[in-house]
Design a protein around this motif. Sequence first.
Motif, PDB file in Angstrom:
ATOM      1  N   ASP A  29       0.794  -1.229   0.000  1.00  0.00           N
ATOM      2  CA  ASP A  29       0.000   0.000   0.000  1.00  0.00           C
ATOM      3  C   ASP A  29       0.831   1.285   0.000  1.00  0.00           C
ATOM      4  O   ASP A  29       0.571   2.197  -0.798  1.00  0.00           O
ATOM      5  N   PRO A  30       1.826   1.449   0.885  1.00  0.00           N
ATOM      6  CA  PRO A  30       2.593   2.700   0.870  1.00  0.00           C
ATOM      7  C   PRO A  30       3.402   2.877  -0.412  1.00  0.00           C
ATOM      8  O   PRO A  30       3.657   4.016  -0.829  1.00  0.00           O
ATOM      9  N   LEU A  31       3.794   1.783  -1.067  1.00  0.00           N
ATOM     10  CA  LEU A  31       4.493   1.895  -2.341  1.00  0.00           C
ATOM     11  C   LEU A  31       3.547   2.418  -3.423  1.00  0.00           C
ATOM     12  O   LEU A  31       3.924   3.274  -4.235  1.00  0.00           O
ATOM     13  N   LEU A  32       2.320   1.920  -3.437  1.00  0.00           N
ATOM     14  CA  LEU A  32       1.319   2.414  -4.383  1.00  0.00           C
ATOM     15  C   LEU A  32       1.037   3.896  -4.150  1.00  0.00           C
ATOM     16  O   LEU A  32       0.916   4.677  -5.101  1.00  0.00           O
ATOM     17  N   LEU A  33       0.937   4.276  -2.898  1.00  0.00           N
ATOM     18  CA  LEU A  33       0.677   5.678  -2.568  1.00  0.00           C
ATOM     19  C   LEU A  33       1.802   6.574  -3.078  1.00  0.00           C
ATOM     20  O   LEU A  33       1.548   7.626  -3.688  1.00  0.00           O
ATOM     21  N   LEU A 116       2.942  18.891   0.386  1.00  0.00           N
ATOM     22  CA  LEU A 116       2.405  17.556   0.124  1.00  0.00           C
ATOM     23  C   LEU A 116       2.301  16.798   1.434  1.00  0.00           C
ATOM     24  O   LEU A 116       3.212  16.870   2.272  1.00  0.00           O
ATOM     25  N   VAL A 117       1.199  16.086   1.605  1.00  0.00           N
ATOM     26  CA  VAL A 117       1.038  15.172   2.737  1.00  0.00           C
ATOM     27  C   VAL A 117       0.725  13.793   2.188  1.00  0.00           C
ATOM     28  O   VAL A 117      -0.128  13.638   1.305  1.00  0.00           O
ATOM     29  N   LEU A 118       1.440  12.789   2.697  1.00  0.00           N
ATOM     30  CA  LEU A 118       1.147  11.389   2.428  1.00  0.00           C
ATOM     31  C   LEU A 118       0.437  10.806   3.638  1.00  0.00           C
ATOM     32  O   LEU A 118       0.804  11.113   4.776  1.00  0.00           O
ATOM     33  N   ALA A 119      -0.564   9.975   3.409  1.00  0.00           N
ATOM     34  CA  ALA A 119      -1.269   9.367   4.532  1.00  0.00           C
ATOM     35  C   ALA A 119      -1.714   7.952   4.171  1.00  0.00           C
ATOM     36  O   ALA A 119      -2.427   7.749   3.189  1.00  0.00           O
ATOM     37  N   ASN A 120      -1.262   7.012   4.967  1.00  0.00           N
ATOM     38  CA  ASN A 120      -1.686   5.620   4.880  1.00  0.00           C
ATOM     39  C   ASN A 120      -2.205   5.255   6.269  1.00  0.00           C
ATOM     40  O   ASN A 120      -1.563   4.528   7.021  1.00  0.00           O
ATOM     41  N   LEU A 159      -0.766  21.490   5.594  1.00  0.00           N
ATOM     42  CA  LEU A 159      -0.669  21.788   4.171  1.00  0.00           C
ATOM     43  C   LEU A 159      -0.728  23.290   3.904  1.00  0.00           C
ATOM     44  O   LEU A 159      -1.513  24.023   4.514  1.00  0.00           O
ATOM     45  N   SER A 160       0.094  23.730   2.950  1.00  0.00           N
ATOM     46  CA  SER A 160      -0.033  25.089   2.445  1.00  0.00           C
ATOM     47  C   SER A 160      -1.334  25.211   1.654  1.00  0.00           C
ATOM     48  O   SER A 160      -1.920  24.200   1.239  1.00  0.00           O
ATOM     49  N   ASN A 161      -1.807  26.441   1.433  1.00  0.00           N
ATOM     50  CA  ASN A 161      -3.013  26.634   0.648  1.00  0.00           C
ATOM     51  C   ASN A 161      -2.797  26.071  -0.754  1.00  0.00           C
ATOM     52  O   ASN A 161      -1.783  26.324  -1.391  1.00  0.00           O
ATOM     53  N   ARG A 162      -3.737  25.265  -1.224  1.00  0.00           N
ATOM     54  CA  ARG A 162      -3.672  24.538  -2.481  1.00  0.00           C
ATOM     55  C   ARG A 162      -2.633  23.419  -2.453  1.00  0.00           C
ATOM     56  O   ARG A 162      -2.269  22.874  -3.505  1.00  0.00           O
ATOM     57  N   GLY A 163      -2.146  23.091  -1.264  1.00  0.00           N
ATOM     58  CA  GLY A 163      -1.280  21.930  -1.127  1.00  0.00           C
ATOM     59  C   GLY A 163      -2.069  20.649  -1.330  1.00  0.00           C
ATOM     60  O   GLY A 163      -3.309  20.633  -1.298  1.00  0.00           O
ATOM     61  N   THR A 164      -1.359  19.531  -1.519  1.00  0.00           N
ATOM     62  CA  THR A 164      -1.962  18.272  -1.944  1.00  0.00           C
ATOM     63  C   THR A 164      -1.830  17.190  -0.887  1.00  0.00           C
ATOM     64  O   THR A 164      -0.754  16.983  -0.324  1.00  0.00           O
ATOM     65  N   LEU A 165      -2.923  16.494  -0.670  1.00  0.00           N
ATOM     66  CA  LEU A 165      -2.947  15.289   0.153  1.00  0.00           C
ATOM     67  C   LEU A 165      -3.023  14.078  -0.753  1.00  0.00           C
ATOM     68  O   LEU A 165      -3.872  14.016  -1.649  1.00  0.00           O
ATOM     69  N   GLY A 166      -2.148  13.088  -0.518  1.00  0.00           N
ATOM     70  CA  GLY A 166      -2.253  11.789  -1.168  1.00  0.00           C
ATOM     71  C   GLY A 166      -2.560  10.746  -0.112  1.00  0.00           C
ATOM     72  O   GLY A 166      -1.864  10.661   0.900  1.00  0.00           O
TER      73      GLY A 166
END
Length: 258
Positions: A29-33, A116-120, A159-166
């Motif tokens: 899962d974290p590799l796919l993310l 960018l934020v990664l979350a599993n 996250l910064s404004n318009r930053g991305t969560l994955g």
Amino acid sequence: MGGEAASLARDAFPNGLRQPEGGYRFSLDPLLLAAFVRPKRNVAAADLGSGCGVASFAALMLHPALRSCLGLDIDPAMTGSSLENARLLGLEDRFEARTFDIRAARDGLTPESRGLVLANPPYRILGTGQPCRDAARTLARFEARGGLEDFLAAAFWVLSNRGTLGMIFPAARLGELLGACIEARLAPKRLRMVHSRLDEPARLILLEAVKNGGSETTIEPPLELYTGRGEETALSAQALEFCPFLAANAKARSCSIS
């Protein structure tokens, strides 16, 4: 660690990563993310529930434009393993880790400091499914100390404004995930369903959401992980192209729901 030893460790990745004895073992899962996210150039990332760092390291190696990553995990043994793995891979200059409860994000993390934020996050609601005998495994698999809303609130904060969560999450909880993202002002922008095989229901969902983003959402083609059945099961060419790190375990035979 640098030079030839780090190069060999990267060639073997994710094999060889240090993990706490008897603790939770990472899955695909974290590799796919890490393969799914699309970092903007020179942004700093945070990995919420980073474990031994596998998503962080995969993202840093797959996306050279990513400046750095901060791994945050509630388990100090996992934090220690992630720092050891950063040295093993020669990534200590781009990775740092803290033992941290993401529910305390407003008290311990700098607001709007990451692009960018990664979350599993843990996939299972406490009280459902087979319980774990080990406390560390319970923290990794169940929402014992931080549920979906907590992870999304921490992501929005950092996250910064318009930053991305994955994020990667069970497909069965898609409705809950989308509703919670909208409530947290993290607009779903890109979705990809992950199937063990295309003739089977999706088991996982890959999500990209943007802080204070607009309403349009792209649904990408499904990702099929496996071909064949039984002893003939192997990772698909599509999966290996999507995430080359999967080749280190090309005979894997399960699409995990952690």
